[in-house]
Design a protein around this motif. Structure first.
Motif, short mmCIF file in Angstrom:
data_model
loop_
_atom_site.label_atom_id
_atom_site.label_comp_id
_atom_site.label_asym_id
_atom_site.label_seq_id
_atom_site.Cartn_x
_atom_site.Cartn_y
_atom_site.Cartn_z
N UNK A 144 28.61 34.00 22.85
CA UNK A 144 29.19 33.34 22.62
C UNK A 144 31.08 33.91 23.01
N UNK A 145 31.25 34.90 22.51
CA UNK A 145 32.38 35.35 23.22
C UNK A 145 32.97 35.65 24.58
N UNK A 146 31.75 35.74 25.34
CA UNK A 146 31.74 34.73 26.80
C UNK A 146 31.88 34.23 27.53
N UNK A 147 30.90 33.16 26.37
CA UNK A 147 31.54 31.37 26.69
C UNK A 147 32.88 31.12 26.97
N UNK A 148 33.39 31.37 26.49
CA UNK A 148 34.56 30.89 26.05
C UNK A 148 36.06 31.05 27.41
N UNK A 149 35.29 32.15 28.04
CA UNK A 149 36.08 32.39 29.11
C UNK A 149 35.43 30.75 29.78
N UNK A 150 34.29 30.55 29.69
CA UNK A 150 33.99 28.82 30.88
C UNK A 150 35.22 28.12 30.23
N UNK A 151 35.45 28.06 28.95
CA UNK A 151 35.42 27.19 27.95
C UNK A 151 37.71 27.10 29.13
N UNK A 210 41.22 35.04 28.06
CA UNK A 210 39.44 33.99 28.13
C UNK A 210 40.19 34.91 29.94
N UNK A 211 39.03 35.37 30.89
CA UNK A 211 39.81 35.90 32.03
C UNK A 211 38.78 35.92 33.13
N UNK A 247 42.25 36.80 36.27
CA UNK A 247 43.56 36.28 35.66
C UNK A 247 43.52 35.64 34.35
N UNK A 248 44.50 35.68 33.01
CA UNK A 248 43.74 35.72 31.96
C UNK A 248 45.06 34.79 31.42
N UNK A 249 44.20 33.63 30.43
CA UNK A 249 44.71 32.05 29.41
C UNK A 249 44.63 32.71 28.58
N UNK A 250 45.32 32.42 27.09
CA UNK A 250 44.84 31.77 25.96
C UNK A 250 44.53 30.75 25.09
#
Length: 155
Positions: free
Chosen positions: A5-12, A129-130, A148-151
């Motif tokens: 679930x945590x890793x899926x957040x990056x997709x989003x 997410x990265x 790159x990273x995005x909150x």
């Protein structure tokens, strides 16, 4: 929280629609991101972080120029938890599925995720997410990566 679930957040976090300005490059990255679009993310028009509701489909597109070349790029999306990068275990890591290959230093490329469903099991909250891609050849330098990273916020 479940790693999947945590890793899926990056997709989003990353998609095709509203241009995002409030992202940061990872330390040591060897590229520049010239545009990052997330769809839907109307908050970006006001310079705010993207907010998503579960059940949505999200997409991410970005343009980049690397300082390295790669015939076989690898990629993954991560959830960043403290100093840990938690990879998405269900992602296909063949970079050519998301960008044109080969990647050539100094030449603009485009990276597309397509639509990614935001599953309802993701807990509400704020996440980092990265997206990262790198030269996947056997003897490649670990320094040859673009990241790159995005909150984001899940409502």
């Amino acid at each position: 929280m479940n790693t999947l679930l945590l890793s899926a957040l990056v997709f989003l976090a990353f998609a095709n629609g509203e241009e995002i300005k409030n992202f940061e490059m990872c330390p040591g990255t060897r590229c520049k991101i010239s545009s990052l679009d997330v769809n839907p993310c109307p908050q970006s028009l006001k310079g705010k972080m993207c907010e998503f509701s579960t059940g949505l489909n999200v997409s991410v597109n970005f343009s980049y120029i690397t300082e390295f070349s790669s015939m076989v790029p690898k990629t993954n999306w991560y959830a960043v938890v403290g100093s840990l990068e938690v990879p998405n275990p269900n992602m296909k890591t063949d970079g050519c599925l998301y960008t044109s290959c080969p990647i050539k230093a100094g030449i603009e490329g485009k990276y597309y995720t397509g639509e990614i469903p935001l599953i309802k099991a993701i807990p509400k909250g704020q996440y980092v997410g990265q997206i990262k891609f790198w030269d996947g050849t056997k003897f490649a330098s670990r320094k040859d990566h673009c990241c790159f990273r995005l909150t984001i916020k899940i409502n």
